[in-house]
Design an enzyme around this catalytic site. Structure first.
Site, mmCIF file in Angstrom:
data_model
loop_
_atom_site.group_PDB
_atom_site.id
_atom_site.type_symbol
_atom_site.label_atom_id
_atom_site.label_comp_id
_atom_site.label_asym_id
_atom_site.label_seq_id
_atom_site.Cartn_x
_atom_site.Cartn_y
_atom_site.Cartn_z
ATOM 1 N N LYS A 126 0.851 -1.198 0.000
ATOM 2 C CA LYS A 126 0.000 0.000 0.000
ATOM 3 C C LYS A 126 0.878 1.236 0.000
ATOM 4 O O LYS A 126 2.028 1.175 0.437
ATOM 5 C CB LYS A 126 -0.884 0.025 1.262
ATOM 6 C CG LYS A 126 -2.136 0.851 1.096
ATOM 7 C CD LYS A 126 -3.235 0.034 0.437
ATOM 8 C CE LYS A 126 -4.456 0.837 0.142
ATOM 9 N NZ LYS A 126 -5.585 -0.034 -0.237
ATOM 10 N N ASP A 166 -6.911 4.268 -4.665
ATOM 11 C CA ASP A 166 -7.616 4.116 -3.388
ATOM 12 C C ASP A 166 -8.277 5.481 -3.187
ATOM 13 O O ASP A 166 -8.478 6.223 -4.160
ATOM 14 C CB ASP A 166 -6.634 3.742 -2.266
ATOM 15 C CG ASP A 166 -7.338 3.212 -1.014
ATOM 16 O OD1 ASP A 166 -7.660 2.024 -0.962
ATOM 17 O OD2 ASP A 166 -7.600 4.008 -0.075
ATOM 18 N N THR A 210 -15.086 -2.773 -7.187
ATOM 19 C CA THR A 210 -15.124 -2.887 -5.722
ATOM 20 C C THR A 210 -16.560 -2.809 -5.221
ATOM 21 O O THR A 210 -17.011 -3.659 -4.435
ATOM 22 C CB THR A 210 -14.269 -1.789 -5.050
ATOM 23 O OG1 THR A 210 -13.008 -1.734 -5.699
ATOM 24 C CG2 THR A 210 -14.071 -2.065 -3.577
#
Ligand code: GLU
Length: 445
Positions: A126, A166, A210
């Site tokens: 990440k 993100d 998602t």
């Protein structure tokens, strides 16, 4: 075994003080692993957990950039490679003022197990920055992304580390990041980033994946109880990518979605959310939820209180970590909530999760319920490697299959370990066992 796990947790707290989100994410996983360690002594002997809780590498860098008025700004950039036993580090970049090392580490840690659940041979990583994109022009965003990539490019690659989006990072940012990577490396390495635009290497359905996946996971949990989404009242927090496409899929499955939110408040729309309008406001105008209400006067904007005060059968927290706390969980339960599925990463606090489980409410943890996004990123890498682009139907069929498989594996694992219906335990154990076996196989590294 509990002592051993407690010791690991205490060590994590000691080595990583002032990182509450990271400690919380580690605790949540360790809390469910005792039965698996009893069965797999080899994981203890090989120090799998001690190695899993320590990132393989952490890269922190300065990101200087110049705004449209010529003023110089400095942000902090992060990229953490948490574990690569199953494949190259994979995970998004988050651009948000709340980003710090704790946030990036909690997200990277979660990503290990989430990515493992997809069975697509991707490791966990990440990154991001405390940069606030809100109100910035396209040119400012571009300069920031170029500066960010100038520091990052040497550390990523198709077989090394594959960033994606993100919070605060979508198609626009991935475009600027990719352009700078290409310029600096003299390579057209499509598989180095995912979430690309569909006309130059992106996958159809990556944007929707998602949110769609979260609703598909909720539908699978409900189907197991003989129920479905038809005419169910749904509340979705957030109004980014995940929320928008969770709303769209829930509506396609016959549900009635009445609310969404952003950091300025929540919108209640009893007639049912107009997704086309929401997309126009958020994706085209890059506006706030108040702009939706301006265009749709029957909807109301609430800047006080909680979106979780709205009675619903299905709650889909799709905003950010720890947005749904114990008090919100109590209200939802009192209002008869039947299903909670996490579209965001760790949106429910541990106390809230405990309450949902005790109330026999179906609870889908983010690791499983929001894995559709990263799974579709892996499908994008697959298309890049074969220089193909699949039609949307093929990408969606694959997503549907992947989400059904994740649901099945979590449900079966929970049952196998004596807690049928406990998707938290099922997701943690199933995700952990796959990565733990790979770690053992590959020796002490
Ligand atoms: N940021 C997303 C996640 O939390 C997607 C990451 C990716 O596509 O690599 O899973």
């Amino acid at each position: 075994m509990q002592d051993y796990l407690e010791r690991i947790y205490q060590d994590v707290c000691q080595v990583n003080p002032a990182e509450p989100e990271f400690q919380q994410a580690v605790h949540e996983v360790l809390d469910t692993l005792s039965p698996v360690l009893k069965r797999h002594r080899e994981f203890v002997d090989a120090g799998v957990l001690e190695r899993l809780v320590e990132p393989e590498r952490q890269y922190i860098f300065r990101v200087p950039w110049v705004d449209d008025d010529g003023k110089i700004h400095v942000n902090r950039g992060y990229r953490i490679g948490f574990n690569s036993a199953l494949g190259p580090y994979k995970g998004g970049l988050r651009f948000h003022p709340s980003v710090n090392i704790s946030i990036i580490k909690f997200l990277g840690f979660e990503q290990i197990f989430k990515n493992s659940l997809t069975r697509q041979r991707i490791g966990g990583g990440k990154g991001g920055s405390n940069f606030n994109p809100q109100g910035r022009s396209d040119a400012e965003i571009m300069r920031f992304c170029q500066s960010f990539m100038t520091s990052l490019y040497q550390h990523i690659g198709e077989y090394t580390d594959v960033p994606a989006g993100d919070i605060g990072v979508g198609g626009r940012e991935i475009g600027y990041l990719f352009g700078q990577y290409r310029r600096l490396t003299n390579r057209y390495e499509a598989g180095v980033l995912t979430g690309k635009a569909v006309n130059w290497g992106g996958s159809l359905l990556r944007t929707e994946a998602t949110g769609y996946g979260t609703v598909l996971f909720a539908a699978s949990m409900m189907a197991k109880r003989g129920s479905d989404l038809e005419d169910k009242r749904v509340v979705v927090s957030g109004s980014g990518n995940v929320a928008i496409y969770a709303i769209e899929k829930a509506q396609q499955l016959g549900a009635h979605v009445v609310a969404f939110s952003d950091s300025s408040g929540y919108v209640f729309d009893e007639a049912g959310v107009d997704v086309a309008l929401l997309r126009q406001v958020k994706e085209v105008q890059r506006g706030r939820v108040a702009d939706y209400v301006k265009a749709r006067p029957q909807a109301t904007l609430h800047t006080k209180g909680s979106i979780w005060d709205i009675p619903c059968a299905i709650a889909l927290p799709c905003a950010t970590q720890n947005e749904l706390d114990e008090a919100a969980a109590r209200t939802l339960i009192a209002n008869g909530v039947e299903v909670v599925a996490e579209g965001a990463n760790m949106p429910c606090t541990p106390a809230a999760v405990e309450l949902f489980q005790a109330a026999n409410c179906l609870f889908g943890p983010g690791k499983a319920a929001n894995a559709g996004g990263v799974a579709t990123s892996a499908l994008e890498m697959e298309q890049n490697a074969s220089r193909e682009q699949w039609p949307a139907e093929k990408a969606e069929a694959k997503l549907v299959r992947i989400m059904a498989d994740i649901h099945e594996e979590c449900a079966e694992t929970a049952a196998e370990y004596g807690e049928p219906g406990n998707y938290v335990m099922g997701a943690n154990i199933a995700g952990f066992v796959r990565v733990a076996n790979a770690i053992v196989d590959q020796g002490i590294i």
